[in-house]
Design an enzyme around this catalytic site. Sequence first.
Site, PDB file in Angstrom:
ATOM      1  N   GLU A  59     -11.664   2.976   4.794  1.00  0.00           N
ATOM      2  CA  GLU A  59     -10.736   3.163   5.918  1.00  0.00           C
ATOM      3  C   GLU A  59     -10.809   4.641   6.261  1.00  0.00           C
ATOM      4  O   GLU A  59     -10.137   5.471   5.652  1.00  0.00           O
ATOM      5  CB  GLU A  59      -9.310   2.767   5.520  1.00  0.00           C
ATOM      6  CG  GLU A  59      -8.354   2.888   6.697  1.00  0.00           C
ATOM      7  CD  GLU A  59      -6.910   2.840   6.257  1.00  0.00           C
ATOM      8  OE1 GLU A  59      -6.121   2.137   6.877  1.00  0.00           O
ATOM      9  OE2 GLU A  59      -6.562   3.531   5.278  1.00  0.00           O
ATOM     10  N   GLU A  89       0.834  -1.201   0.000  1.00  0.00           N
ATOM     11  CA  GLU A  89       0.000   0.000   0.000  1.00  0.00           C
ATOM     12  C   GLU A  89       0.873   1.256   0.000  1.00  0.00           C
ATOM     13  O   GLU A  89       1.567   1.526   0.989  1.00  0.00           O
ATOM     14  CB  GLU A  89      -0.905   0.012   1.237  1.00  0.00           C
ATOM     15  CG  GLU A  89      -1.787   1.253   1.285  1.00  0.00           C
ATOM     16  CD  GLU A  89      -2.668   1.335   2.518  1.00  0.00           C
ATOM     17  OE1 GLU A  89      -2.441   0.575   3.478  1.00  0.00           O
ATOM     18  OE2 GLU A  89      -3.582   2.180   2.509  1.00  0.00           O
TER      19      GLU A  89
HETATM   20  C1  LER Z   1      -3.265   2.154   6.217  1.00  0.00           C
HETATM   21  O1  LER Z   1      -4.153   1.497   5.404  1.00  0.00           O
HETATM   22  C2  LER Z   1      -3.063   3.547   5.791  1.00  0.00           C
HETATM   23  O2  LER Z   1      -3.705   4.014   4.882  1.00  0.00           O
HETATM   24  C3  LER Z   1      -2.054   4.342   6.478  1.00  0.00           C
HETATM   25  O3  LER Z   1      -2.332   5.702   6.338  1.00  0.00           O
HETATM   26  C4  LER Z   1      -1.875   4.015   7.901  1.00  0.00           C
HETATM   27  O4  LER Z   1      -1.096   2.899   8.052  1.00  0.00           O
HETATM   28 MN    MN Z   2      -5.091   2.780   3.733  1.00  0.00          MN
END
Ligand code: LER
Ligand code: MN
Length: 271
Positions: free
Chosen positions: A247, A153
């Site tokens: 999220e 990510e």
């Molecule tokens: C986690 O998915 C994320 O987006 C980060 O900003 C924090 O770990």
């Molecule tokens: Mn994230």
Amino acid sequence: MRIGLAIAPETASPLAFVVFRDRLETTMEKVSRLGYDGVELALRDSNEIDVVRVRQALIQYGLEIPVISSGRVFAEGKVWFTHPDKLVRRQAVETMKGLVRLAAEFGSKVNVGRVRGFIGESESHEIAEERFLECMRDCADLAGELSVEMLIEPVNRYEINYINSVTDALEVLDKLARPNVTVMPDVFHMNIEDRSITASLKQAGARVGYVHFADSNRHAPGQGHLNFAEIVNVLKEIGYNWYVTAEILPYPDPDTAAANAIGFIRHSMYG
Ligand code: LER
Ligand code: MN
């Protein structure tokens, strides 16, 4: 596409990026009632949950766990893959392998966000990256044996200084050369780092393994200025048809945030 919500057990730090930080059964009941298909679990290590209990709750509430996320391994466990100390890197790898084994139990993927680590002021990019690649290959090879996919990510520069954009992640994926590792765009971070959200999603194409949704202010989609209808269209165009997971920060309160998110994501998907 299916819709997920990122949550954490009650043991998580209040700083975890989740809407609900509570007993998993309590949260799953709410999330299921709102119509979500799954919950992403933010865990610090694999011992934090009871597999049998969680499996029962998933059946009871008709939910899946698409992804186990690892931001807490970095933030609370204080271990990461680029760490100069080999012992700390080893601990990070062992913790992540635990999450991989747990993911195999639930048919989940495993996210690698900030646990990749950062590049220290006096360190070279190359050395830090070598450490990351070695740790990542170690975990990815176990994941491969267990048919688990891992997700890198990209995270914005204000949280970490390594792998910020989707383009950065694609370059790292090429170096990593592991087919069971894909890229996980989070449109909140992309809004800060990528020249164009839609162009980067198209560039990633079939290498998109999972997606995080939050608006420009990290509130529920619809509460900021990102164009989710356009983002959803591009995801469809590149053939992505798995989970998009909210999220988001719990504003104005967790229940409202969770309800707003699914309402707006559905609207972006189906008009
Ligand atoms: C986690 O998915 C994320 O987006 C980060 O900003 C924090 O770990
Ligand atoms: Mn994230």
